[in-house]
Motif scaffolding. Structure first.
Motif, short mmCIF file in Angstrom:
data_model
loop_
_atom_site.label_atom_id
_atom_site.label_comp_id
_atom_site.label_asym_id
_atom_site.label_seq_id
_atom_site.Cartn_x
_atom_site.Cartn_y
_atom_site.Cartn_z
N VAL A 114 0.84 -1.19 0.00
CA VAL A 114 0.00 0.00 0.00
C VAL A 114 0.88 1.24 0.00
CG1 VAL A 114 -1.87 1.19 1.19
CG2 VAL A 114 -1.70 -1.29 1.35
N GLU A 126 0.26 4.50 0.19
CA GLU A 126 0.04 5.54 1.20
C GLU A 126 0.48 5.12 2.61
OE1 GLU A 126 -2.95 5.05 -0.86
OE2 GLU A 126 -3.72 3.41 0.30
N LEU A 127 0.83 3.85 2.78
CA LEU A 127 1.35 3.38 4.07
C LEU A 127 2.80 2.91 3.95
CD1 LEU A 127 -1.78 1.49 5.45
CD2 LEU A 127 -0.88 3.71 6.19
N GLU A 149 -13.16 3.03 8.44
CA GLU A 149 -12.83 3.92 7.35
C GLU A 149 -11.32 3.95 7.13
OE1 GLU A 149 -13.32 8.55 6.75
OE2 GLU A 149 -15.25 7.52 6.97
N TYR A 150 -10.91 3.46 5.99
CA TYR A 150 -9.49 3.29 5.68
C TYR A 150 -8.73 4.61 5.68
CZ TYR A 150 -5.30 2.11 3.05
OH TYR A 150 -4.01 1.96 2.65
N GLU A 151 -9.30 5.66 5.06
CA GLU A 151 -8.62 6.96 4.99
C GLU A 151 -8.38 7.53 6.38
OE1 GLU A 151 -11.38 6.21 3.12
OE2 GLU A 151 -10.28 5.89 1.24
N GLU A 152 -9.35 7.34 7.27
CA GLU A 152 -9.20 7.80 8.65
C GLU A 152 -8.08 7.04 9.35
OE1 GLU A 152 -11.90 8.33 12.72
OE2 GLU A 152 -12.75 7.27 11.00
N VAL A 174 -5.42 5.67 7.89
CA VAL A 174 -4.15 6.16 7.33
C VAL A 174 -3.76 7.48 7.99
CG1 VAL A 174 -3.03 7.02 5.23
CG2 VAL A 174 -4.44 4.96 5.12
N GLU A 175 -4.70 8.40 8.09
CA GLU A 175 -4.42 9.71 8.70
C GLU A 175 -3.98 9.57 10.15
OE1 GLU A 175 -3.82 13.71 8.62
OE2 GLU A 175 -4.28 12.39 6.93
N LYS A 176 -4.68 8.72 10.92
CA LYS A 176 -4.34 8.55 12.34
C LYS A 176 -3.00 7.83 12.51
CE LYS A 176 -8.83 9.17 14.37
NZ LYS A 176 -9.83 8.73 15.31
N LYS A 182 -0.47 8.18 10.32
CA LYS A 182 0.51 9.22 9.96
C LYS A 182 0.75 10.19 11.10
CE LYS A 182 -0.02 9.31 4.95
NZ LYS A 182 -0.54 10.07 3.78
#
Length: 189
Positions: free
Chosen positions: A58, A60-61, A104-107, A109-111, A113
């Motif tokens: 992935v 973004e990760l 929620e996948y985007e949430e 990823v943000e947390k 990061k």
């Protein structure tokens, strides 16, 4: 074996494969049951690391080096996650004390990061383990699985992934403690 223990497992329970199970997908596996209802069941194998790391799968990760586990033989082109946190991501399903499936996948990823959810508290899986209606019930009646109702936490998974099968059986005591020492291939004993 006490068959009453194998009745009606719930989300968050563990399915421990009995030592004689020869299915290569589930030999000595520990499956975290994420859902069990009349439509079927699904879970994630906790002790089967893949050869992949999250950053390789992935983009973004890519800043994470988390190991990715084989959740099961079904749809191995899908990515699933569980995490341990007091707070729930949008869309997550509670499967234990401070233990959540998906969300929620985007949430996420943000947390990750921002360090709000530490990466060592998130476990990623490719594929999952699934059963059709009544299939898991039949396998439980055949003693293919041992239901463990012990709560797990992120430290349990971090420290015992290779020996998780054995550790859980020993912790259950009695006849299960004896099964924990059963050799993988009794002919070599």
């Amino acid at each position: 074996m006490n068959s009453d223990l194998n009745k009606n497992p719930n989300a968050g329970n563990l399915l421990i494969s009995e030592p004689f199970l020869q299915d290569e997908n589930f030999v000595r596996s520990v499956v975290l049951l994420c859902e069990n209802n009349e439509e079927g069941s699904f879970g994630l194998i906790l002790n089967k690391p893949s050869i992949l790391h999250l950053g390789e799968l992935v983009e973004e990760l890519s800043f994470l080096d988390n190991e990715v586990y084989v959740g099961g033989p079904v749809e191995q082109n899908t990515l699933h996650f569980i995490y341990f946190d007091e707070n729930q991501l949008n869309g997550s399903v509670s499967i234990g004390k401070n233990m959540w499936y998906g969300g929620e996948y985007e949430e996420l990823v943000e947390k990750l990061k921002l360090g709000i959810i530490p990466s060592e508290k998130v476990f990623f899986f490719i594929g999952y383990s699934g059963w059709g209606p009544k299939q898991l019930e039949e396998e439980l009646n055949e003693n293919t699985w041992i239901v463990c109702r012990e709560d797990i936490d992120d430290l349990t998974l971090q420290n015992t992934e290779e020996d998780l099968w054995k550790v859980l059986l020993k912790n259950m005591g009695g006849e299960f403690k004896v099964l924990a020492n059963y050799p993988l291939d009794p002919r070599l004993n």
